[in-house]
Design a protein around this motif. Structure first.
Motif, short mmCIF file in Angstrom:
data_model
loop_
_atom_site.label_atom_id
_atom_site.label_comp_id
_atom_site.label_asym_id
_atom_site.label_seq_id
_atom_site.Cartn_x
_atom_site.Cartn_y
_atom_site.Cartn_z
N GLY A 1 93.38 10.77 37.03
CA GLY A 1 93.52 11.40 36.32
C GLY A 1 92.63 10.88 34.69
O GLY A 1 92.32 11.77 34.04
N LEU A 2 92.31 9.96 34.53
CA LEU A 2 91.85 9.86 33.59
C LEU A 2 89.98 10.29 33.51
O LEU A 2 89.63 10.39 32.82
N GLY A 3 89.64 10.20 34.66
CA GLY A 3 88.23 10.86 35.11
C GLY A 3 88.52 12.13 35.52
O GLY A 3 87.32 12.09 34.52
N VAL A 4 89.14 12.88 35.07
CA VAL A 4 89.16 14.19 34.50
C VAL A 4 89.48 14.77 32.99
O VAL A 4 88.66 15.20 32.63
N ALA A 5 90.64 13.69 32.85
CA ALA A 5 90.46 14.22 31.21
C ALA A 5 90.00 13.33 30.52
O ALA A 5 89.78 13.95 28.89
N GLY A 6 89.94 11.81 30.77
CA GLY A 6 89.45 11.25 29.45
C GLY A 6 89.18 10.82 28.88
O GLY A 6 88.59 9.61 28.41
N THR A 7 87.48 11.13 30.31
CA THR A 7 86.19 10.85 29.58
C THR A 7 85.19 11.58 29.54
O THR A 7 85.16 12.60 29.91
N ALA A 8 84.33 11.24 29.10
CA ALA A 8 83.24 12.43 28.42
C ALA A 8 81.65 12.04 29.51
O ALA A 8 81.46 10.81 29.64
N VAL B 1 82.24 4.69 29.38
CA VAL B 1 83.61 3.45 29.58
C VAL B 1 84.77 3.39 28.96
O VAL B 1 84.14 3.24 27.15
N GLN B 2 86.00 3.48 29.35
CA GLN B 2 86.83 3.02 29.20
C GLN B 2 87.52 1.49 29.01
O GLN B 2 87.36 0.96 30.05
N GLN C 1 85.60 3.56 34.43
CA GLN C 1 85.00 4.54 34.27
C GLN C 1 84.71 5.69 35.50
O GLN C 1 84.84 5.10 36.58
N SER C 2 84.47 7.07 34.76
CA SER C 2 84.63 8.46 35.58
C SER C 2 82.97 7.71 37.11
O SER C 2 82.47 7.16 36.36
N GLY C 3 83.41 8.25 37.96
CA GLY C 3 81.69 7.77 38.95
C GLY C 3 81.10 9.08 39.05
O GLY C 3 81.52 9.77 38.48
N PRO C 4 79.91 8.85 38.37
CA PRO C 4 78.74 9.93 38.16
C PRO C 4 78.88 10.89 39.44
O PRO C 4 79.22 10.48 40.28
N VAL C 5 78.10 11.83 38.45
CA VAL C 5 77.55 13.34 39.89
C VAL C 5 76.26 13.42 40.47
O VAL C 5 75.42 12.80 39.35
#
Length: 189
Positions: free
Chosen positions: A27-34, A56-57, A78-82
């Motif tokens: 959920g954080l990966g989708v909505a909580g990180t930019a 990084v959060q 930290q949401s994984g890179p694309v």
């Protein structure tokens, strides 16, 4: 006779706690990180399209139970890179997150967390696994860097990048507990 009021809050059962961490991280990966635009590329070889890297959060996760009550632990996410493909054919992309902790005089290597994803021959990109890490050292200053390596189906290295999360805007706080984000670091109390 006095009457007391007790506030109950929902608790995650121990058997489902791991699933809750995964869902919370997703959920954080989708909505909580930019997407972070401030990071520093410290190395790049044969990567024509740079990956999308997220900030990084700093946060906290309750590892307590109904018996112990809240037990807050520091949490780095930290949401994984694309990653975009670097060559034709099936590729595997490995990401390694390098976690550092300030020891009072310098940034010391603290942990490495790795994951990988496959870019199939008919697709152009893949989302790599997130960093979701609960450091055992507790409160302190933390910093994160990452490296990525692209390999062919037979294991030949086809490209690599190194990223330093060293700038203002690379870190943020996503918690109501003590947290401060700065240029190249996050403090978790």
């Amino acid at each position: 006779m006095s009457q007391s009021t007790r506030t109950l809050r929902p608790r995650v059962r121990t058997a489902t706690r791991a699933a809750a961490v995964v869902l919370a991280a997703a959920g954080l990966g989708v909505a909580g990180t930019a997407s972070s635009q401030a990071y520093t590329w410290s190395g790049r070889t044969n990567v024509p399209v740079m990956p999308t890297v997220y900030g990084v959060q700093g946060s906290h996760y309750d590892t307590g139970s109904a018996v112990t009550g809240p037990m807050w632990r520091q949490w780095l996410f930290q949401s994984g890179p694309v990653a975009q493909r670097t060559a034709s054919g099936t590729q595997t992309v490995k990401v390694t997150y390098h976690v550092y902790r300030w020891n009072g005089s310098a940034w010391a290597a603290y942990a490495n967390v790795s994951g990988s994803a496959t870019i199939g021959s008919s697709v152009v990109s893949a989302k790599l696994p997130n960093l979701s890490y609960l450091p055992n050292a507790g409160s302190g200053y933390y910093s994160v860097g990452l490296s990525m390596v692209w390999t062919s189906a037979i294991g030949g290295v086809q490209g690599s990048v190194e990223v330093g999360m060293t700038q203002s805007g690379d870190y943020s706080c996503a918690t109501t507990r003590p947290c401060t984000a700065g240029a190249g670091w996050v403090y978790l109390g």
